[in-house]
Design an enzyme around this catalytic site. Structure first.
Site, PDB file in Angstrom:
ATOM      1  N   ARG A   1      64.609  39.419  78.089  1.00 44.50           N
ATOM      2  CA  ARG A   1      64.571  38.012  77.710  1.00 44.50           C
ATOM      3  C   ARG A   1      63.157  37.447  77.729  1.00 44.50           C
ATOM      4  O   ARG A   1      62.904  36.372  77.181  1.00 44.50           O
ATOM      5  CB  ARG A   1      65.460  37.194  78.658  1.00 44.50           C
ATOM      6  CG  ARG A   1      66.928  37.547  78.574  1.00 44.50           C
ATOM      7  CD  ARG A   1      67.703  36.977  79.738  1.00 44.50           C
ATOM      8  NE  ARG A   1      67.819  35.535  79.668  1.00 44.50           N
ATOM      9  CZ  ARG A   1      68.889  34.872  79.227  1.00 44.50           C
ATOM     10  NH1 ARG A   1      69.928  35.553  78.788  1.00 44.50           N
ATOM     11  NH2 ARG A   1      68.923  33.569  79.227  1.00 44.50           N
TER      12      ARG A   1
ATOM     13  N   CYS B   1      63.785  33.305  80.844  1.00 44.67           N
ATOM     14  CA  CYS B   1      64.231  33.087  82.216  1.00 44.67           C
ATOM     15  C   CYS B   1      65.586  33.747  82.453  1.00 44.67           C
ATOM     16  O   CYS B   1      66.428  33.805  81.567  1.00 44.67           O
ATOM     17  CB  CYS B   1      64.306  31.616  82.579  1.00 44.67           C
ATOM     18  SG  CYS B   1      62.770  30.713  82.466  1.00 44.67           S
TER      19      CYS B   1
ATOM     20  N   GLU C   1      54.105  39.153  65.851  1.00 46.04           N
ATOM     21  CA  GLU C   1      54.806  39.100  67.137  1.00 46.04           C
ATOM     22  C   GLU C   1      54.377  40.212  68.081  1.00 46.04           C
ATOM     23  O   GLU C   1      54.176  39.973  69.276  1.00 46.04           O
ATOM     24  CB  GLU C   1      56.323  39.238  66.919  1.00 46.04           C
ATOM     25  CG  GLU C   1      57.059  37.972  66.573  1.00 46.04           C
ATOM     26  CD  GLU C   1      58.545  38.218  66.461  1.00 46.04           C
ATOM     27  OE1 GLU C   1      59.316  37.523  67.129  1.00 46.04           O
ATOM     28  OE2 GLU C   1      58.959  39.119  65.696  1.00 46.04           O
TER      29      GLU C   1
ATOM     30  N   TRP D   1      59.884  32.322  82.749  1.00 47.67           N
ATOM     31  CA  TRP D   1      58.984  32.183  81.610  1.00 47.67           C
ATOM     32  C   TRP D   1      58.334  30.813  81.745  1.00 47.67           C
ATOM     33  O   TRP D   1      59.001  29.795  81.716  1.00 47.67           O
ATOM     34  CB  TRP D   1      59.771  32.299  80.302  1.00 47.67           C
ATOM     35  CG  TRP D   1      58.924  32.388  79.080  1.00 47.67           C
ATOM     36  CD1 TRP D   1      58.321  33.509  78.570  1.00 47.67           C
ATOM     37  CD2 TRP D   1      58.621  31.329  78.160  1.00 47.67           C
ATOM     38  NE1 TRP D   1      57.651  33.210  77.412  1.00 47.67           N
ATOM     39  CE2 TRP D   1      57.812  31.866  77.130  1.00 47.67           C
ATOM     40  CE3 TRP D   1      58.932  29.967  78.117  1.00 47.67           C
ATOM     41  CZ2 TRP D   1      57.330  31.106  76.083  1.00 47.67           C
ATOM     42  CZ3 TRP D   1      58.442  29.205  77.063  1.00 47.67           C
ATOM     43  CH2 TRP D   1      57.659  29.780  76.052  1.00 47.67           C
TER      44      TRP D   1
ATOM     45  N   LYS E   1      57.082  39.851  62.142  1.00 52.82           N
ATOM     46  CA  LYS E   1      57.168  41.034  62.994  1.00 52.82           C
ATOM     47  C   LYS E   1      55.777  41.542  63.358  1.00 52.82           C
ATOM     48  O   LYS E   1      55.516  41.913  64.505  1.00 52.82           O
ATOM     49  CB  LYS E   1      57.963  42.144  62.290  1.00 52.82           C
ATOM     50  CG  LYS E   1      59.442  41.903  62.254  1.00 52.82           C
ATOM     51  CD  LYS E   1      60.053  42.028  63.627  1.00 52.82           C
ATOM     52  CE  LYS E   1      61.356  41.275  63.719  1.00 52.82           C
ATOM     53  NZ  LYS E   1      61.220  39.821  63.801  1.00 52.82           N
TER      54      LYS E   1
ATOM     55  N   GLU F   1      59.528  37.578  57.037  1.00 56.25           N
ATOM     56  CA  GLU F   1      59.999  38.312  58.208  1.00 56.25           C
ATOM     57  C   GLU F   1      59.043  39.452  58.561  1.00 56.25           C
ATOM     58  O   GLU F   1      58.769  39.714  59.732  1.00 56.25           O
ATOM     59  CB  GLU F   1      61.411  38.836  57.951  1.00 56.25           C
ATOM     60  CG  GLU F   1      61.968  39.761  59.021  1.00 56.25           C
ATOM     61  CD  GLU F   1      62.152  39.101  60.383  1.00 56.25           C
ATOM     62  OE1 GLU F   1      62.438  39.840  61.346  1.00 56.25           O
ATOM     63  OE2 GLU F   1      61.991  37.871  60.504  1.00 56.25           O
TER      64      GLU F   1
ATOM     65  N   ASN G   1      66.606  27.700  85.233  1.00 55.82           N
ATOM     66  CA  ASN G   1      66.232  27.905  83.831  1.00 55.82           C
ATOM     67  C   ASN G   1      66.283  26.553  83.139  1.00 55.82           C
ATOM     68  O   ASN G   1      67.183  25.750  83.398  1.00 55.82           O
ATOM     69  CB  ASN G   1      67.220  28.831  83.117  1.00 55.82           C
ATOM     70  CG  ASN G   1      67.202  30.248  83.636  1.00 55.82           C
ATOM     71  OD1 ASN G   1      66.323  30.618  84.413  1.00 55.82           O
ATOM     72  ND2 ASN G   1      68.166  31.042  83.215  1.00 55.82           N
ATOM     73  N   GLY G   2      65.364  26.297  82.202  1.00 54.86           N
ATOM     74  CA  GLY G   2      65.415  25.066  81.433  1.00 54.86           C
ATOM     75  C   GLY G   2      64.216  24.179  81.693  1.00 54.86           C
ATOM     76  O   GLY G   2      63.225  24.587  82.318  1.00 54.86           O
TER      77      GLY G   2
ATOM     78  N   LYS H   1      62.959  36.523  74.625  1.00 56.94           N
ATOM     79  CA  LYS H   1      64.033  36.974  73.741  1.00 56.94           C
ATOM     80  C   LYS H   1      65.027  35.863  73.444  1.00 56.94           C
ATOM     81  O   LYS H   1      65.360  35.604  72.307  1.00 56.94           O
ATOM     82  CB  LYS H   1      64.763  38.163  74.394  1.00 56.94           C
ATOM     83  CG  LYS H   1      65.906  38.723  73.556  1.00 56.94           C
ATOM     84  CD  LYS H   1      65.395  39.291  72.251  1.00 56.94           C
ATOM     85  CE  LYS H   1      66.497  39.893  71.413  1.00 56.94           C
ATOM     86  NZ  LYS H   1      65.996  40.330  70.103  1.00 56.94           N
TER      87      LYS H   1
ATOM     88  N   HIS I   1      47.080  29.645  44.194  1.00 63.24           N
ATOM     89  CA  HIS I   1      47.064  28.289  44.742  1.00 63.24           C
ATOM     90  C   HIS I   1      46.531  28.253  46.169  1.00 63.24           C
ATOM     91  O   HIS I   1      46.881  27.354  46.930  1.00 63.24           O
ATOM     92  CB  HIS I   1      48.465  27.690  44.662  1.00 63.24           C
ATOM     93  CG  HIS I   1      48.977  27.589  43.256  1.00 63.24           C
ATOM     94  ND1 HIS I   1      48.606  26.594  42.395  1.00 63.24           N
ATOM     95  CD2 HIS I   1      49.818  28.417  42.561  1.00 63.24           C
ATOM     96  CE1 HIS I   1      49.206  26.774  41.226  1.00 63.24           C
ATOM     97  NE2 HIS I   1      49.944  27.876  41.302  1.00 63.24           N
TER      98      HIS I   1
END
Length: 609
Positions: free
Chosen positions: A27, A2, A489, A74, A486, A482, A99-100, A604, A505
């Site tokens: 964002r 947002c 994502e 968003w 990536k 990581e 926002n929020g 973001k 395992h």
């Protein structure tokens, strides 16, 4: 996540606000909109496409005004459809963006329905707009500033809002709690934004509102009160760090640009580090860092993986016990606080809601020693910790973090060396050796980036897959995590990461010819163990894709594809090994045709829980 931009001026500001939204696209958002006071009418344009579509609507309709607010949303409450897009109106009198998340929106909604208000959206934001309108009529005598102050005392949750009403031209009110909001100061005009980047080129004078602040903007100035309605004086800061940051240059996407900016970002993060000293983390850091007996690292997402990597360094080099917690989980469990621990929070933006809440929870439990590793000097996280290290990665536009991660690792390695030196585990020769390696990192990274053509060939193979497995051991297990993050994502390929020793395992059951297995293979003490794990994969027909140091003696063969890393880099090897994983994810996403910089459903800057 947002974005807000607002303004009062003596010129048409709509184009400025739309440009501000464009700067905030990184964002992440599902819809966008702008509202302006046109004469005595509220007018708006909204879109569930990109800001470019909104700009076309604005141009076609001629929407303009000297009092206006704009937003990228968003979706949380309500689907990403036009009726839920901001700005939200109340009774054709109030325009509001938010926002929020408002946690008590359902109770407020029922109360407002009882007062005769009709709801046309599914958003919690519409609750705020109607509440301000109700208070404006019944309790604030037509004073919007007072009505917003009264409304914020009824809201539970996190918010940044900007609001104006048609009866008060050249008057915008903003408020924040748990979500960032800045005031931009101009000459006879003033602005609001969730990020100073939105106003780059318009003003470089900013006031960062504190938790609970409410601000009213007029042509003549800005009036701010704190959560207790007391007049508040906030520091005016000059922020000029954004020039050129949003230009793509010769790159196809911001993510690619930011991957290739990592040598410079590391060099900037190391600038001025002539020796290992506590003062790197603040003028009064020596006393704090010399007294702590353990570390508690709190972070989310990629920053959490940088903390996991640092744990290996801190315990092996500094010999200090370290616990790493997912910030979004930490405050919801019973933990045993240690007042002598150093709480380290890690965030690219310094506004990550879960990490900020975890920091506040730790402080409420009695933790007084706090340190932020952050990329934004003016962020709430830096302001609320006693110590900090700024990573100087520059603006990161791509949602999938790259240079923020590697600069976080560099900062955390400096923290490791500082604690090691204070605890008597780092002599002068070791210090100089580590500093030499840190200074050589930019050159070493450039050598890794030269591997891009080989990685592109692998990416063409990966683009046809639906699943992938990433393996690492020891210090490089978080790097495997990581790498998997990536890939999932931005390419939407399902990817998991495991310590290679865990294959037997459970994960080995997934291995077939169709499952590529990416292996991080540095020449460290675990490399022979790793080779055995690789054989377990080959015995089940799995295809291995190995990033191997030159002296590991791992070569190409049947079902084993190897890209040779330029050099082994000891404890700093994770900073080098993560870069080809970033490139693999990037080029796989390009081959699959996904929206690399703005992947679906992601944002973001995660400023809501």
């Amino acid at each position: 996540m947002c974005g807000i931009v607002g303004a009062v001026a003596q010129r048409n500001v709509v184009s400025i606000l739309v440009e501000g939204l464009r700067r905030l696209e990184y964002r992440g958002y599902d819809s966008c909109g702008v509202a302006a006071l046109a004469g005595d009418r509220l007018e708006r344009a909204r879109s569930v496409a990109r800001v470019a579509d909104l700009a076309a609507q604005v141009e076609q309709s001629g929407l303009g005004g000297e009092t206006a607010i704009a937003h990228t949303r968003w979706a949380t409450h309500g689907a990403p459809v036009t009726v839920n897009a901001h700005p939200i109106f109340s009774c054709d009198e109030i325009a509001l963006v938010h926002n929020g998340i408002i946690e008590n929106h359902e109770a407020l909604r029922e109360e407002l329905r009882g007062q005769g208000y009709e709801f046309v959206s599914q958003t919690d934001t519409e609750v705020i707009a109607h509440l301000v309108h109700l208070l404006l009529k019944n309790h604030a005598a037509g004073d919007l500033f007072k009505a917003v102050r009264l409304a914020t005392k009824r809201l539970h949750g996190a918010y940044a809002i900007a609001v104006f009403r048609k009866q008060e031209p050249h008057h915008v009110v903003g408020a924040r709690a748990g979500s960032p909001l800045v005031v931009g100061l101009g000459n006879g005009e003033n602005f609001l934004a969730s990020d100073a980047l939105a106003l780059a080129g318009t003003t470089d004078q900013f006031i960062y509102l504190e938790e609970g602040d409410v601000a009213e903007l007029t042509l003549d100035g800005v009036n701010i009160v704190d959560r207790d309605d007391a007049p508040a004086q906030r520091e005016v800061r000059t922020v000029t760090a954004y020039s050129g940051a949003v230009d793509l240059g010769p790159y196809r996407h911001y993510m690619q640009k930011e991957i290739f900016e990592q040598p410079r970002a590391i060099a900037d993060t190391m600038e001025g580090v002539a020796a290992i000293t506590p003062e790197l983390f603040g003028a009064k850091a020596a006393d704090t860092l010399g007294r702590v007996d353990s570390l508690l690292i709190l972070a989310c997402g990629t920053s959490y993986y940088s903390g996991l990597t640092a744990k290996y360094w801190l315990e092996s080099i500094a010999r200090i016990p370290t616990q790493v917690e997912v910030a979004s989980e930490y405050r919801y469990r019973d933990s045993v606080p240690n007042p002598n621990a150093l709480v380290v929070v890690i965030s690219q933006s310094g506004e990550t809601a879960d990490t900020m809440a975890a920091l506040q929870h730790a402080q409420s439990l009695g933790h007084q020693h706090t340190l932020a590793v952050c990329n934004v000097a003016t962020s709430a996280m830096v302001r609320q910790t006693a110590l900090h290290y700024l990573t100087r990665a520059g603006t990161e536009i791509g949602v999938a973090s790259t240079k923020a991660f590697t600069t976080q690792l560099a900062a955390l390695f400096l923290l490791t060396l500082t604690l090691a030196k204070l605890r008597g585990h780092l002599d002068a020769a070791q210090e100089e050796n580590y500093l030499t390696r840190l200074r050589h990192l930019p050159a070493a990274l450039n050598s890794v980036l030269a591997l891009e053509p080989q990685i592109i060939a692998w990416a063409d193979e990966f683009a046809r897959k639906d699943n992938a497995l990433f393996l690492g051991r020891g210090l490089h297990y978080p790097i495997a995590l990581e790498g998997a993050l990536k890939l999932k994502e931005i390419s939407y390929i399902h990817a998991e990461a495991y310590p290679a020793g865990e294959l037997k395992h459970g994960p080995l059951a997934l291995v077939t010819e169709a499952m590529p297995v990416v292996t991080v293979a540095p020449n460290d003490t675990l490399v022979e163990k790793l080779k055995s794990n690789m054989q377990e994969v080959r015995a089940r027909g799995g295809q291995l894709y190995v990033f191997a140091d030159a002296d590991t003696h791992i070569g190409n063969g049947d079902g084993i594809h190897v890209i040779r890393m330029p050099e082994h880099y000891g404890p700093l090897s994770p900073i080098l090994h993560v870069v080809p994983l970033q490139l693999l994810a990037y080029h796989t996403a390009c081959a699959r045709g996904t929206d690399v910089d703005k992947p679906r459903n992601l944002a973001k800057s995660v400023t809501v829980e």
